[in-house]
Scaffold this motif. Sequence first.
Motif, PDB file in Angstrom:
ATOM      1  N   MET A  81     -53.438  -3.627  21.377  1.00 49.98           N
ATOM      2  CA  MET A  81     -53.903  -2.437  22.000  1.00 49.98           C
ATOM      3  C   MET A  81     -53.984  -1.063  21.217  1.00 49.98           C
ATOM      4  N   LYS A  82     -54.896  -0.470  21.124  1.00 46.72           N
ATOM      5  CA  LYS A  82     -55.257   0.819  20.477  1.00 46.72           C
ATOM      6  C   LYS A  82     -55.199   1.834  21.336  1.00 46.72           C
ATOM      7  N   LYS A  83     -54.844   3.036  21.188  1.00 46.08           N
ATOM      8  CA  LYS A  83     -54.620   4.426  22.002  1.00 46.08           C
ATOM      9  C   LYS A  83     -55.709   4.888  21.812  1.00 46.08           C
ATOM     10  N   ILE A  84     -56.171   5.750  22.721  1.00 43.33           N
ATOM     11  CA  ILE A  84     -57.372   6.575  22.556  1.00 43.33           C
ATOM     12  C   ILE A  84     -57.363   7.983  23.015  1.00 43.33           C
ATOM     13  N   LYS A  85     -57.803   9.054  22.309  1.00 40.35           N
ATOM     14  CA  LYS A  85     -57.661  10.410  22.562  1.00 40.35           C
ATOM     15  C   LYS A  85     -58.368  10.671  23.866  1.00 40.35           C
ATOM     16  N   THR A  86     -57.862  11.686  24.673  1.00 42.13           N
ATOM     17  CA  THR A  86     -58.268  12.110  25.820  1.00 42.13           C
ATOM     18  C   THR A  86     -59.961  12.293  25.698  1.00 42.13           C
ATOM     19  N   ALA A  87     -60.131  13.286  24.750  1.00 40.03           N
ATOM     20  CA  ALA A  87     -61.617  13.656  24.680  1.00 40.03           C
ATOM     21  C   ALA A  87     -62.649  12.311  24.416  1.00 40.03           C
ATOM     22  N   GLN A  88     -62.239  11.606  23.460  1.00 43.70           N
ATOM     23  CA  GLN A  88     -63.025  10.271  23.263  1.00 43.70           C
ATOM     24  C   GLN A  88     -63.033   9.553  24.605  1.00 43.70           C
ATOM     25  N   LEU A  89     -61.916   9.412  25.235  1.00 39.50           N
ATOM     26  CA  LEU A  89     -61.919   8.593  26.427  1.00 39.50           C
ATOM     27  C   LEU A  89     -62.813   9.209  27.606  1.00 39.50           C
ATOM     28  N   LYS A  90     -62.796  10.458  27.626  1.00 38.13           N
ATOM     29  CA  LYS A  90     -63.808  11.159  28.667  1.00 38.13           C
ATOM     30  C   LYS A  90     -65.312  10.798  28.267  1.00 38.13           C
ATOM     31  N   GLN A  91     -65.691  10.829  27.013  1.00 37.80           N
ATOM     32  CA  GLN A  91     -67.114  10.487  26.316  1.00 37.80           C
ATOM     33  C   GLN A  91     -67.431   9.245  26.772  1.00 37.80           C
ATOM     34  N   LEU A  92     -66.324   8.310  26.576  1.00 37.09           N
ATOM     35  CA  LEU A  92     -66.893   6.884  26.635  1.00 37.09           C
ATOM     36  C   LEU A  92     -67.047   6.527  28.054  1.00 37.09           C
ATOM     37  N   VAL A  93     -66.154   7.092  28.943  1.00 36.29           N
ATOM     38  CA  VAL A  93     -66.445   6.827  30.482  1.00 36.29           C
ATOM     39  C   VAL A  93     -67.722   7.489  30.909  1.00 36.29           C
ATOM     40  N   GLU A  94     -67.851   8.527  30.527  1.00 30.31           N
ATOM     41  CA  GLU A  94     -69.111   9.437  30.955  1.00 30.31           C
ATOM     42  C   GLU A  94     -70.363   8.433  30.418  1.00 30.31           C
ATOM     43  N   ALA A  95     -70.367   8.149  29.283  1.00 33.61           N
ATOM     44  CA  ALA A  95     -71.479   7.060  28.703  1.00 33.61           C
ATOM     45  C   ALA A  95     -71.412   5.879  29.451  1.00 33.61           C
ATOM     46  N   ALA A  96     -70.404   5.137  29.625  1.00 33.50           N
ATOM     47  CA  ALA A  96     -70.594   3.971  30.211  1.00 33.50           C
ATOM     48  C   ALA A  96     -71.029   4.016  31.750  1.00 33.50           C
ATOM     49  N   ILE A  97     -70.727   5.078  32.541  1.00 31.47           N
ATOM     50  CA  ILE A  97     -71.369   5.084  33.658  1.00 31.47           C
ATOM     51  C   ILE A  97     -72.793   5.652  33.873  1.00 31.47           C
ATOM     52  N   PHE A  98     -72.948   6.451  32.862  1.00 32.00           N
ATOM     53  CA  PHE A  98     -74.548   6.857  32.551  1.00 32.00           C
ATOM     54  C   PHE A  98     -75.330   5.611  32.316  1.00 32.00           C
ATOM     55  N   VAL A  99     -75.150   5.047  31.540  1.00 32.43           N
ATOM     56  CA  VAL A  99     -75.922   3.670  30.961  1.00 32.43           C
ATOM     57  C   VAL A  99     -75.798   2.621  31.886  1.00 32.43           C
ATOM     58  N   ALA A 100     -74.867   2.326  32.763  1.00 28.65           N
ATOM     59  CA  ALA A 100     -74.950   1.414  33.602  1.00 28.65           C
ATOM     60  C   ALA A 100     -76.008   1.449  34.673  1.00 28.65           C
ATOM     61  N   ASP A 101     -76.165   0.025  34.913  1.00 27.28           N
ATOM     62  CA  ASP A 101     -77.598  -0.115  35.883  1.00 27.28           C
ATOM     63  C   ASP A 101     -76.995  -0.336  37.250  1.00 27.28           C
ATOM     64  N   ALA A 102     -75.645  -0.009  37.461  1.00 27.90           N
ATOM     65  CA  ALA A 102     -74.834  -0.048  38.963  1.00 27.90           C
ATOM     66  C   ALA A 102     -73.676   0.635  38.781  1.00 27.90           C
ATOM     67  N   PRO A 103     -73.252   1.054  40.076  1.00 28.78           N
ATOM     68  CA  PRO A 103     -72.147   1.695  40.069  1.00 28.78           C
ATOM     69  C   PRO A 103     -70.970   1.112  39.345  1.00 28.78           C
ATOM     70  N   VAL A 104     -70.097   1.777  38.642  1.00 29.41           N
ATOM     71  CA  VAL A 104     -68.903   1.233  37.788  1.00 29.41           C
ATOM     72  C   VAL A 104     -67.720   1.427  38.509  1.00 29.41           C
ATOM     73  N   SER A 105     -67.025   0.484  38.521  1.00 25.36           N
ATOM     74  CA  SER A 105     -65.525   0.702  39.043  1.00 25.36           C
ATOM     75  C   SER A 105     -64.492   0.962  37.957  1.00 25.36           C
ATOM     76  N   ILE A 106     -63.398   1.618  38.346  1.00 18.87           N
ATOM     77  CA  ILE A 106     -62.328   1.757  37.274  1.00 18.87           C
ATOM     78  C   ILE A 106     -61.900   0.365  36.791  1.00 18.87           C
TER      79      ILE A 106
END
Length: 214
Positions: A1-26
């Motif tokens: 498993m790889k580590k991810i920087k906080t800034a990249q994590l924030k971008q990835l979470v933001e993008a995932a929720i944005f493009v999802a066609d339904a609410p996204v759970s943790i």
Amino acid sequence: MKKIKTAQLKQLVEAAIFVADAPVSIQRLRDTVLSDFTVAERTLKTVINELTLDYQPRGIQLVKVASGYRFQSVDALSPWLSKLWQETAPKYSRAMMETLALIAYRQPITRGEIEQVRGVAVSSSIMKTLTEREWVKVVGHKEVPGRPALYATTSTFLDYFSLSSLSELPNSDAFDEMAKSIDSTSSLKVLNEAPSEVTDRATENKQIKSDTND
């Protein structure tokens, strides 16, 4: 498993929720876009809280509903944003909204109990529409002769009306003073005003989300 920087994590979470066609759970975030990374649940929640704060002063906000997180427009902007669509928002009959309100507030409830409160028969088309929209579902059967089905609301209902739990429904106690001044058979009409208001808001939010995804 790889580590991810906080800034990249924030971008990835933001993008995932944005493009999802339904609410996204943790959990869904961890099982999908973050499956290759080592991310503690606490860290993920912190990032989501930061994103929520980032969007607070903007026209789009990150909100939590029953099934997870999603982006939606600020309610106050709906009069202008609604002009983006030529078609009108769907309108539901008073009978349907009364039936839905009774299920939401008194669940689990049978069709016969709904009819007893409303004083009229509940048409099959209303129950069919509510179940097809996945706003209500059968959660069991009452142990009385005939074993009638018991209905309750779903997480889809909560998502559609921008609620994270049933506890966010307007408290019926808030309508007590108004109910005292009207006939007891009209009390339900007062109660149903709350879900109607939520309907309009949630419909507009759903339209914004749909247009964003397109």
